[in-house]
Write a protein that holds these residues in place. Structure first.
Motif, PDB file in Angstrom:
ATOM      1  N   ALA A  66       0.835  -1.200   0.000  1.00  0.00           N
ATOM      2  CA  ALA A  66       0.000   0.000   0.000  1.00  0.00           C
ATOM      3  C   ALA A  66       0.867   1.246   0.000  1.00  0.00           C
ATOM      4  CB  ALA A  66      -0.924   0.012   1.217  1.00  0.00           C
ATOM      5  N   SER A  70       2.730   0.944   3.571  1.00  0.00           N
ATOM      6  CA  SER A  70       2.390   0.034   4.667  1.00  0.00           C
ATOM      7  C   SER A  70       2.168  -1.373   4.140  1.00  0.00           C
ATOM      8  CB  SER A  70       1.145   0.523   5.407  1.00  0.00           C
ATOM      9  OG  SER A  70      -0.015   0.304   4.630  1.00  0.00           O
ATOM     10  N   TYR A  71       2.242  -2.335   5.055  1.00  0.00           N
ATOM     11  CA  TYR A  71       1.752  -3.678   4.799  1.00  0.00           C
ATOM     12  C   TYR A  71       0.227  -3.655   4.952  1.00  0.00           C
ATOM     13  CZ  TYR A  71       6.535  -5.424   5.372  1.00  0.00           C
ATOM     14  OH  TYR A  71       7.872  -5.664   5.243  1.00  0.00           O
ATOM     15  N   PRO A  72      -0.444  -4.672   4.459  1.00  0.00           N
ATOM     16  CA  PRO A  72      -1.895  -4.730   4.688  1.00  0.00           C
ATOM     17  C   PRO A  72      -2.224  -5.154   6.105  1.00  0.00           C
ATOM     18  CG  PRO A  72      -1.175  -6.635   3.437  1.00  0.00           C
ATOM     19  CD  PRO A  72       0.023  -5.736   3.564  1.00  0.00           C
ATOM     20  N   ASP A  73      -1.767  -4.393   7.075  1.00  0.00           N
ATOM     21  CA  ASP A  73      -2.020  -4.643   8.483  1.00  0.00           C
ATOM     22  C   ASP A  73      -2.050  -3.297   9.174  1.00  0.00           C
ATOM     23  OD1 ASP A  73      -0.065  -6.093  11.213  1.00  0.00           O
ATOM     24  OD2 ASP A  73      -2.058  -5.201  11.156  1.00  0.00           O
ATOM     25  N   ARG A  74      -3.218  -2.780   9.380  1.00  0.00           N
ATOM     26  CA  ARG A  74      -3.292  -1.407   9.856  1.00  0.00           C
ATOM     27  C   ARG A  74      -2.845  -1.265  11.305  1.00  0.00           C
ATOM     28  NH1 ARG A  74      -9.775  -0.310  10.369  1.00  0.00           N
ATOM     29  NH2 ARG A  74     -10.261  -2.162  11.577  1.00  0.00           N
ATOM     30  N   TYR A 126       1.194   3.445   9.130  1.00  0.00           N
ATOM     31  CA  TYR A 126       1.995   3.755   7.956  1.00  0.00           C
ATOM     32  C   TYR A 126       3.431   4.075   8.362  1.00  0.00           C
ATOM     33  CZ  TYR A 126      -2.444   5.594   5.868  1.00  0.00           C
ATOM     34  OH  TYR A 126      -3.711   5.798   5.409  1.00  0.00           O
TER      35      TYR A 126
END
Lengths: 114, 114
Positions: free
Chosen positions: B31, B95-99, B103
């Motif tokens: 992302a 970012s990774y797809p892990d909120r 970021y």
């Protein structure tokens, strides 16, 4: 339409005391909240987060509290240190979300006096 | 590199000229986001890229703004026919797809339109 609001543009506290930064939001679909810290001429850095299934998350000197009924969150820094002087942004993420965009507040400038 | 890299760090341009801002995200981050911070304002969302999905362009303020992400990595934000109100710090984040981890922001590009 400001969905995430930090109504205090600035805050000054004495070293060693508690700093409390506040954030209000309007969208009940927000279900994940984050705090970022920004020094001048640098990008914001992630500080701490909280999911809406919790009302408190603690990491060292930093604690975030979430009051869903009031749509309010706060960041507590105890004890405050001069190095904590920075701009603090709260941010919210809507459900459902897999990263996705964050909605940021305007920021609060914290000054910690030695 | 280990972080998000943005170039140039500063850009002064004449009103009416086009500018390109570059962002190199962290390797592996799927992302990528562009935000901007105008003087005294919070972080304003511009555009979001996630993998091979169509980008979320809902924050772009006008059709003078566009962004690309080539090969799922480097991104370029282009502002055509710049105006004085475009002056701001443009921040890129990835970012990774892990909120839960938030970021990682770059240091930003300070754009001044004279």
């Amino acid at each position: 339409d400001q969905q995430v609001k930090q109504n205090s543009p600035s805050l000054s506290v004495q070293e060693g005391r508690i700093s409390i930064l506040n954030c209000d939001y309007t969208n009940s679909m927000f279900d994940y909240f984050l705090w970022y810290k920004k020094y001048p001429a640098e990008g914001p850095t992630f500080l701490i987060s909280i999911s809406s299934i919790k009302d408190k998350n603690e990491d060292g000197r930093f604690t975030v509290f979430l009051n869903k009924s009031a749509k309010h969150l706060s960041l507590h820094i105890v004890p405050s240190q001069p190095g904590d002087s920075a701009v603090y942004f709260c941010a919210a993420s809507p459900y459902p979300s897999n990263t996705g965009k964050l909605i940021f507040g305007q920021g609060t400038t914290l000054q910690v006096k030695p | 590199g280990a972080g998000v890299s943005q170039s140039p760090s500063n850009k002064v341009t004449e009103k009416g000229k086009d500018v390109e801002l570059r962002c190199d995200p962290i390797s592996g981050h799927t992302a990528l986001y562009w935000y901007r911070q105008s003087l005294g304002q919070g972080l304003e969302f511009l555009i979001y890229f996630q993998g091979n999905s169509a980008p979320d362009k809902s924050g772009l303020p006008s059709d003078r703004f566009s962004a690309e992400r080539t090969g799922g990595s480097v991104s370029t934000l282009t502002i055509q026919r710049t105006q004085q109100e475009d002056s701001a710090v443009y921040l890129c984040a990835s970012s990774y797809p892990d909120r839960a981890t938030g970021y990682t922001f770059g240091s930003g590009t300070r754009l001044t339109v004279v």
